[in-house]
Design an enzyme around this catalytic site. Sequence first.
Site, PDB file in Angstrom:
ATOM      1  N   ASP A  30       0.704  -1.169   0.036  1.00  0.00           N
ATOM      2  CA  ASP A  30      -0.006   0.237  -0.070  1.00  0.00           C
ATOM      3  C   ASP A  30       0.903   1.148  -0.028  1.00  0.00           C
ATOM      4  O   ASP A  30       1.886   1.137   0.789  1.00  0.00           O
ATOM      5  CB  ASP A  30      -0.992  -0.073   1.367  1.00  0.00           C
ATOM      6  CG  ASP A  30      -2.008   0.943   1.072  1.00  0.00           C
ATOM      7  OD1 ASP A  30      -1.907   1.984   0.745  1.00  0.00           O
ATOM      8  OD2 ASP A  30      -3.359   0.453   1.261  1.00  0.00           O
ATOM      9  N   THR A  66      -7.297   4.297  -1.272  1.00  0.00           N
ATOM     10  CA  THR A  66      -6.928   2.911  -0.789  1.00  0.00           C
ATOM     11  C   THR A  66      -7.888   1.912  -1.606  1.00  0.00           C
ATOM     12  O   THR A  66      -7.704   1.253  -2.533  1.00  0.00           O
ATOM     13  CB  THR A  66      -6.544   2.509   0.445  1.00  0.00           C
ATOM     14  OG1 THR A  66      -5.371   3.290   0.743  1.00  0.00           O
ATOM     15  CG2 THR A  66      -6.279   0.990   0.417  1.00  0.00           C
ATOM     16  N   ASP A 185       2.539   2.774   3.230  1.00  0.00           N
ATOM     17  CA  ASP A 185       1.432   3.708   3.341  1.00  0.00           C
ATOM     18  C   ASP A 185       1.432   4.354   4.731  1.00  0.00           C
ATOM     19  O   ASP A 185       1.435   5.548   4.940  1.00  0.00           O
ATOM     20  CB  ASP A 185       0.288   3.205   2.961  1.00  0.00           C
ATOM     21  CG  ASP A 185      -1.094   4.059   3.096  1.00  0.00           C
ATOM     22  OD1 ASP A 185      -1.219   4.854   2.270  1.00  0.00           O
ATOM     23  OD2 ASP A 185      -1.734   3.911   4.141  1.00  0.00           O
ATOM     24  N   ASP A 233      -1.611   0.973  -4.758  1.00  0.00           N
ATOM     25  CA  ASP A 233      -2.711   1.438  -5.079  1.00  0.00           C
ATOM     26  C   ASP A 233      -2.460   2.952  -5.472  1.00  0.00           C
ATOM     27  O   ASP A 233      -3.402   3.612  -6.135  1.00  0.00           O
ATOM     28  CB  ASP A 233      -3.859   1.467  -3.967  1.00  0.00           C
ATOM     29  CG  ASP A 233      -3.303   1.619  -2.732  1.00  0.00           C
ATOM     30  OD1 ASP A 233      -1.785   1.701  -2.452  1.00  0.00           O
ATOM     31  OD2 ASP A 233      -3.860   1.770  -1.559  1.00  0.00           O
TER      32      ASP A 233
HETATM   33 ZN   LIG Z   1      -3.387   2.673   0.166  1.00  0.00          ZN
END
Ligand SMILES: [Zn+2]
Length: 449
Positions: A30, A66, A185, A233
């Site tokens: 992420d 996300t 992330d 993402d």
């Molecule tokens: Zn994300």
Amino acid sequence: MKLLVILLFSGLVIACRGNLPPKLLLVSFDGFRADYLKNYELPHLQNFIKEGVLVEHVKNVFITKTFPNHYSIVTGLYEESHGIVANSMYDTVTKKYFSDSNDKDPFWWNEAVPIWVTNQLQENRSSAAAMWPGTDVSIHNTTPSYFMNYSSSVSFEERLNNITMWLNNSSPPVTFATLYWEEPDASGHKYGPEDNENMRRVLKEVDGLIGNLVQKLKMLGLWEDLNVIITSDHGMAQCSQDRVINLDYCISESSYTLIDLSPVAAVLPKINRTVVYDKMKTCHPHMNVYLKEDIPNRFYYQHNDRIQPIILVADEGWTIVLNKSSQKLGDHGYDNSLQSMHPFLAAHGPAFHKGYKHSTINIVDIYPMMCHILGLKPHPNNGTFSHTKCLLVDQWCINLPEAIGIVIGALMVLTMLTCLIIIMQNRLSAPRPFSRLQLQDDDDDPLIE
Ligand SMILES: [Zn+2]
């Protein structure tokens, strides 16, 4: 000729593998911003790329959050079409709320069919998920055959052990699997992408996890036959306490409901929509305010009931707040044309070339490519399969430089042939005897007398 060789080669590969169905593992780290690859040392990921392919920039979908982007990867659809239009949503008809901790109602997911469901409807195939948004929800009455309920406290090692076990020993065989990890992330939000010291440490850890993944696949004998995509993402932008847009300075909170806040705020007016719009429109020079029908077409973010009547879009690095300061040093969700919002994609396996680099694809192009690898018929989608052809060994593609080279080469050959023909013709034709130009006697006579 090249096409013939490719066809023969792919036929040979298929013959050697027998009737084993192709397998694909889709991995997301992420918030892995594309330029982390250039700015940090990532030896395990670089080794993975050396033996596979790299797409340097993946243009994701607006809003660059996300849940929406993970669902676009597995459906090939823009957010207005797959229905996951934010991490926080409200449906005015059913009065239902959605958030990342309240996401189990299939109502939110059923506007699209994710690839793990399509894969499972094929005879003798199953899907598995070590987390990925939506994989623990019964979408169209189907969950992956093997899945884990989402919990951020489950270690990467446990997720990896589960997914490799399912890929290795399941009947019917798992042919499509997902693996999801929350970093980089979480640290990107906490420190900001420009905090080199902390991001170097976090990315070294993420790179170590990629090393563990490859090592485990090799140890279990899965590495050679499994196709692995590593992607993300969205990216991350640097934020600051000095770049804050306070909505309370412009309009009273009692006149609207805020469904989602920053950097794209979703506003449901409680009073006249135009009054709310006019007050917000002049609120801050670093915030664009749109009525739903005026949202730019390039965002593909309009035609869904879950998109609220007014949206506010902060400029890169700016944060929208309600009467308080922001603690976030990094955020995403901004305009998807910003480079800082883009992730990358790397892939390895029998379906992919080795050592090939490509500049860019769209995030919605990943879905038709995955369907092609798995031999699935894709649902209608917004992706373009031809954008990913150069990554695949069984496809024929020409790059722009290659195409220019071919055209120039062909023109040179044609020119040479023409010259040769002219020279040959000149040599073959017999020489004419020289004859003096004979002037007539009256040639010197004046024309007018
Ligand atoms: Zn994300």
